[in-house]
Design a protein around this motif. Structure first.
Motif, PDB file in Angstrom:
ATOM      1  N   GLU A 119      -2.265 -38.722  -8.260  1.00 36.05           N
ATOM      2  CA  GLU A 119      -1.335 -39.223  -9.267  1.00 36.05           C
ATOM      3  C   GLU A 119      -2.055 -39.998 -10.370  1.00 36.05           C
ATOM      4  O   GLU A 119      -1.533 -40.194 -11.442  1.00 36.05           O
ATOM      5  CB  GLU A 119      -0.293 -40.129  -8.619  1.00 36.05           C
ATOM      6  N   TYR A 120      -3.283 -40.442 -10.099  1.00 29.03           N
ATOM      7  CA  TYR A 120      -3.978 -41.339 -11.020  1.00 29.03           C
ATOM      8  C   TYR A 120      -4.844 -40.578 -12.018  1.00 29.03           C
ATOM      9  O   TYR A 120      -5.639 -41.158 -12.737  1.00 29.03           O
ATOM     10  CB  TYR A 120      -4.854 -42.306 -10.226  1.00 29.03           C
ATOM     11  N   ARG A 121      -4.729 -39.261 -12.082  1.00 29.91           N
ATOM     12  CA  ARG A 121      -5.659 -38.460 -12.857  1.00 29.91           C
ATOM     13  C   ARG A 121      -5.718 -38.889 -14.326  1.00 29.91           C
ATOM     14  O   ARG A 121      -6.797 -38.964 -14.916  1.00 29.91           O
ATOM     15  CB  ARG A 121      -5.276 -36.979 -12.759  1.00 29.91           C
ATOM     16  N   GLU A 122      -4.555 -39.140 -14.937  1.00 28.03           N
ATOM     17  CA  GLU A 122      -4.530 -39.498 -16.356  1.00 28.03           C
ATOM     18  C   GLU A 122      -5.347 -40.760 -16.609  1.00 28.03           C
ATOM     19  O   GLU A 122      -6.154 -40.820 -17.534  1.00 28.03           O
ATOM     20  CB  GLU A 122      -3.086 -39.702 -16.814  1.00 28.03           C
ATOM     21  N   ALA A 123      -5.123 -41.767 -15.763  1.00 31.11           N
ATOM     22  CA  ALA A 123      -5.853 -43.027 -15.922  1.00 31.11           C
ATOM     23  C   ALA A 123      -7.339 -42.819 -15.668  1.00 31.11           C
ATOM     24  O   ALA A 123      -8.188 -43.392 -16.359  1.00 31.11           O
ATOM     25  CB  ALA A 123      -5.290 -44.078 -14.965  1.00 31.11           C
ATOM     26  N   ALA A 124      -7.678 -41.988 -14.677  1.00 33.60           N
ATOM     27  CA  ALA A 124      -9.082 -41.747 -14.349  1.00 33.60           C
ATOM     28  C   ALA A 124      -9.805 -41.046 -15.497  1.00 33.60           C
ATOM     29  O   ALA A 124     -10.956 -41.367 -15.818  1.00 33.60           O
ATOM     30  CB  ALA A 124      -9.179 -40.915 -13.073  1.00 33.60           C
ATOM     31  N   LEU A 125      -9.144 -40.080 -16.124  1.00 38.31           N
ATOM     32  CA  LEU A 125      -9.755 -39.373 -17.250  1.00 38.31           C
ATOM     33  C   LEU A 125      -9.993 -40.322 -18.415  1.00 38.31           C
ATOM     34  O   LEU A 125     -11.081 -40.340 -19.013  1.00 38.31           O
ATOM     35  CB  LEU A 125      -8.874 -38.201 -17.682  1.00 38.31           C
ATOM     36  N   THR A 126      -8.990 -41.104 -18.771  1.00 40.57           N
ATOM     37  CA  THR A 126      -9.134 -42.047 -19.879  1.00 40.57           C
ATOM     38  C   THR A 126     -10.286 -43.011 -19.623  1.00 40.57           C
ATOM     39  O   THR A 126     -11.110 -43.274 -20.507  1.00 40.57           O
ATOM     40  CB  THR A 126      -7.827 -42.838 -20.079  1.00 40.57           C
ATOM     41  N   GLN A 127     -10.346 -43.536 -18.390  1.00 42.13           N
ATOM     42  CA  GLN A 127     -11.406 -44.481 -18.055  1.00 42.13           C
ATOM     43  C   GLN A 127     -12.775 -43.812 -18.109  1.00 42.13           C
ATOM     44  O   GLN A 127     -13.751 -44.388 -18.595  1.00 42.13           O
ATOM     45  CB  GLN A 127     -11.155 -45.073 -16.658  1.00 42.13           C
ATOM     46  N   SER A 128     -12.858 -42.572 -17.631  1.00 36.93           N
ATOM     47  CA  SER A 128     -14.144 -41.864 -17.640  1.00 36.93           C
ATOM     48  C   SER A 128     -14.601 -41.566 -19.058  1.00 36.93           C
ATOM     49  O   SER A 128     -15.794 -41.655 -19.369  1.00 36.93           O
ATOM     50  CB  SER A 128     -14.029 -40.571 -16.824  1.00 36.93           C
ATOM     51  N   ILE A 129     -13.671 -41.205 -19.932  1.00 32.64           N
ATOM     52  CA  ILE A 129     -14.012 -40.997 -21.349  1.00 32.64           C
ATOM     53  C   ILE A 129     -14.585 -42.289 -21.939  1.00 32.64           C
ATOM     54  O   ILE A 129     -15.600 -42.277 -22.646  1.00 32.64           O
ATOM     55  CB  ILE A 129     -12.775 -40.543 -22.154  1.00 32.64           C
ATOM     56  N   ASN A 130     -13.936 -43.411 -21.653  1.00 31.96           N
ATOM     57  CA  ASN A 130     -14.400 -44.701 -22.172  1.00 31.96           C
ATOM     58  C   ASN A 130     -15.793 -45.036 -21.644  1.00 31.96           C
ATOM     59  O   ASN A 130     -16.653 -45.527 -22.384  1.00 31.96           O
ATOM     60  CB  ASN A 130     -13.415 -45.809 -21.805  1.00 31.96           C
ATOM     61  N   GLU A 131     -16.013 -44.791 -20.345  1.00 33.72           N
ATOM     62  CA  GLU A 131     -17.326 -45.072 -19.758  1.00 33.72           C
ATOM     63  C   GLU A 131     -18.406 -44.201 -20.382  1.00 33.72           C
ATOM     64  O   GLU A 131     -19.521 -44.663 -20.658  1.00 33.72           O
ATOM     65  CB  GLU A 131     -17.286 -44.824 -18.245  1.00 33.72           C
ATOM     66  N   LEU A 132     -18.085 -42.930 -20.592  1.00 35.80           N
ATOM     67  CA  LEU A 132     -19.068 -42.018 -21.168  1.00 35.80           C
ATOM     68  C   LEU A 132     -19.412 -42.435 -22.599  1.00 35.80           C
ATOM     69  O   LEU A 132     -20.587 -42.435 -23.006  1.00 35.80           O
ATOM     70  CB  LEU A 132     -18.528 -40.588 -21.135  1.00 35.80           C
ATOM     71  N   ARG A 133     -18.393 -42.798 -23.363  1.00 36.96           N
ATOM     72  CA  ARG A 133     -18.657 -43.263 -24.727  1.00 36.96           C
ATOM     73  C   ARG A 133     -19.532 -44.513 -24.717  1.00 36.96           C
ATOM     74  O   ARG A 133     -20.441 -44.664 -25.541  1.00 36.96           O
ATOM     75  CB  ARG A 133     -17.329 -43.550 -25.428  1.00 36.96           C
TER      76      ARG A 133
END
Length: 708
Positions: A43-57
């Motif tokens: 269920e947390y996929r949306e939050a996980a993707l957003t956080q991973s994008i931020n970490e990668l940036r």
């Protein structure tokens, strides 16, 4: 990942994301594609993707507004805008990188990215085996020796986190109730007396180790290393004596006291640790939190400001921002608290400690709730749920369910029923577990959360809440005591015991700087007076409620949520006094605000209050215009008033459907009986008979609680 001479470590999932972009340069990639390929479940996929994008940036040094690498295309997705050149690398380097992260070595320049990975091949995360470190069993007969187990456990975690996925200690009650074959690996520690010495026994699955301990001093670092060597089948190595930092014994005694008795007994130990080690950051941090938990805001501010965490570990920095963010949230400084919650999350993810990450998400959820940012709230809670399961709802969602906005006894939203059912089970196990242990504070927190769960029968919840209050009252944690007293006030309002509610609410003593808590307390006191006035037709209590609601509405700094709640509740008092004009004006205002801020469940209360007013005015068609049976099929009074209005307009289809939906709800029998009685009075003065029916404020009687 290397950028010139700098080296960066990426989480496996962030590395997967980078590999995905590098395999698809210059292509617009939809979020749905990334979620489908990299986060198949959860269920947390949306939050996980957003956080991973931020970490990668962050790792790339990229700027979302002026990107060099990753461009965000609103409503479309993401695009890797930098040129990519793939090269093969030496076999030795490839083997090394694959061993470390199962992925790639990546060098980032200004415009060229060199990567060694199989194009479009799925990157697999290295899965660490899960491990639960159980609290040390102290069989020495001396409770004061328990501190040594806290110290030993801390050192073991520091070493084992590199080879195992350490499960949160607070999940222990839940995990130990699983069938044996489903339980994770467990490290069990036991300390026994042995001829004026101590015997430390350790068991990890089928492996055993025993160490004779001469003295329970600060030798826990050496003992932990010795245990690990033995459990791994190696010859013990104690070539180098480790000189521990001074003050550690007092620090761990403080942690023991904090968990088992509360801040009042823990505080002297942390102060003693600082006498020996004035710059010991963990002790300073605990004292900062204790200060505000005991209501000393000026000291808490001073202690937080004095902390220099520049060179602290990621774990300690994460805890710092968590503690500070929670403190700021309690003061109503939500903007700053939100920033610190985000800092805590980033640092917690660097440490890869599940409990810290979940706590950061839950703090973000708390803040989003106060800011009425429902999407952020949902994403944060889903992320916490994905990390620690239903326990995230056990301690947080239980409190979410007590909306001061709504006539409280309406209970949880339907979508949370499953969470509450699972939380009830988790908390029941936790209470049983903590009763057997010495952790009184964890027991009190579990009892408090259990008492808030709407699926717990009232006979159990009241007992649970009062026991939690008794334990916490002796702990010196004024902040937690305030929370329990406040909820008890709310709890007794639901049970039509306004006088008892005021008894507990009047015990709350708050520093005036805790704006949010004071606002909540004043609203609850007004609600208690309102309940007395409505239940007993007490004019003095009703007027006292009106005065307090009016004060809240007149104050310029009253929050949007409280202002809207007070507007609806004040409307109810005027409705009780038969002033339909004032009641309607206030209700319309409340409904508009609830809808504007997407507080959907509370909006239904304002909606059926308007329906009731329209029925009293002889306007059943206007009442019907507010009906939405598909959306509100589990709202007692909405269905009840809908049936009345349909009967008045001879709308047989609507009357039948409304009555059928009402009949399947729990606690609907009194309303169905009133409905039958009203129909038998057909042709008589309808307003007179409508006034005999349950009014909107009688929703307290329509509780979704199990009232055994």
């Amino acid at each position: 990942m290397y950028q010139q001479q700098e080296r960066y470590s990426l989480r496996p999932k962030v590395l997967q994301l980078l590999a995905y972009f590098l395999a698809n340069p210059h292509q617009v990639i939809k979020r749905e594609s990334l979620l489908s390929d990299l986060w198949q479940h959860g269920e947390y996929r949306e939050a996980a993707l957003t956080q991973s994008i931020n970490e990668l940036r962050q790792a790339l040094g990229d700027n979302a507004q002026h990107p060099t690498y990753i461009r965000t295309l609103p409503q479309q997705g993401y695009q890797w805008i930098c040129d990519v050149k793939a090269q093969k690398c030496a076999k030795k380097q490839l083997r090394l990188v694959l061993a470390i992260c199962g992925a790639t070595a990546i060098t980032v320049g200004t415009s060229i990215v060199t990567s060694a990975f199989l194009e479009r091949a799925e990157v697999q995360e290295v899965q660490k085996s899960a491990l639960l470190i159980l609290p040390l069993r102290n069989e020495t007969g001396v409770q004061a020796n328990a501190w040594w187990g806290y110290a030993l456990e801390s050192v073991l975690k520091e070493h084992l986190q590199h080879t195992h996925r350490l499960l949160p200690k607070s999940q222990t009650p839940e995990l130990l109730t699983l069938p044996t074959e489903e339980q994770p690996s467990q490290l069990r520690l036991t300390l026994k007396p042995m001829q004026q010495r101590f015997l430390l026994q350790a068991r990890l699955d089928s492996r055993h180790a025993e160490v004779v301990v001469e003295h329970l001093d600060q030798n826990f670092t050496e003992i932990a290393q010795q245990l690990l060597f033995m459990l791994q089948g190696q010859v013990t190595r104690l070539d180098n004596h480790i000189d521990p930092s001074p003050g550690l014994a007092d620090y761990y005694r403080g942690l023991q006291a904090l968990n088992e008795f509360g801040p009042q007994l823990a505080k002297p130990y942390f102060e003693a640790a600082l006498v020996l080690a004035p710059h010991h950051l963990p002790s300073q941090l605990e004292l900062a939190q204790i200060a505000w938990h005991q209501g000393d805001i000026s000291q808490a501010r001073a202690r937080f400001a004095a902390l220099d965490i520049t060179h602290a570990s990621a774990v300690l920095q994460a805890r710092y921002y968590l503690y500070l963010g929670a403190f700021q949230k309690a003061l109503g400084e939500f903007s700053q608290a939100k920033k610190n919650a985000q800092s805590a999350l980033i640092l917690a993810q660097q440490s890869q400690q599940i409990e810290l990450i979940a706590s950061a998400y839950q703090l973000r959820a708390d803040i989003a709730w106060h800011l009425l940012q429902w999407q952020d709230y949902t994403m944060a809670m889903n992320a916490a749920y994905a990390l620690v399961g239903s326990r995230s709802f056990a301690y947080s969602e239980a409190q979410r369910s007590f909306y001061l906005a709504n006539p409280p006894a309406a209970g949880p939203q339907g979508k949370n029923l499953l969470n509450l059912a699972q939380s009830k089970k988790v908390l029941s196990h936790a209470i049983e577990y903590y009763r057997q242990s010495k952790d009184k504070i964890d027991l009190a927190k579990s009892l408090f959360a259990y008492g808030q769960n709407y699926l717990v029968p009232v006979s159990e919840s009241e007992k649970s809440l009062l026991e939690a209050l008794q334990i916490i009252s002796d702990s010196g944690n004024f902040h937690l005591k305030t929370q329990v007293l406040t909820y008890l006030g709310f709890y007794y309002i639901q049970l039509h015991k306004g006088e008892k509610a005021l008894y507990y609410l009047n015990q709350v003593e708050l520093n005036e700087q805790f704006n949010s808590a004071i606002e909540q307390l004043n609203l609850l006191k007004a609600m208690a007076f309102m309940d007395i006035g409505l239940t007993h037709s007490d004019m003095d209590a009703t007027q006292a409620a009106q005065r307090q609601f009016s004060v809240l509405l007149a104050a310029p700094d009253t929050s949007v949520m409280t202002r809207t709640n007070a507007t609806l509740l004040l409307a109810w008092t005027w409705l009780k006094l038969d002033n339909l004009d004032k009641a309607q004006t206030l209700t319309e205002r409340a409904l508009a605000d609830y809808q504007r801020f997407s507080i959907s469940e509370a909006a239904t209360y304002a909606a059926y209050t308007q329906m009731y007013i329209h029925l009293l005015r002889g306007q059943p068609e206007r009442a019907i215009s507010l009906v939405d049976l598909d959306k509100n099929k589990d709202v007692h009074l909405m269905l009840f008033y809908s049936s009345i209005a349909a009967h008045m307009t001879q709308n047989k289809a609507l009357e039948q459907r409304s009555t059928e939906l009402l009949s399947v709800l729990k606690n609907s029998a009194p309303l169905l009986q009133q409905l039958d009685e009203y129909k038998q009075q057909a042709g008589h003065n309808h307003i007179k008979h409508i006034m005999l029916l349950d009014a909107p404020y009688s929703v307290y009687c329509q509780s979704k609680w199990v009232l055994e």
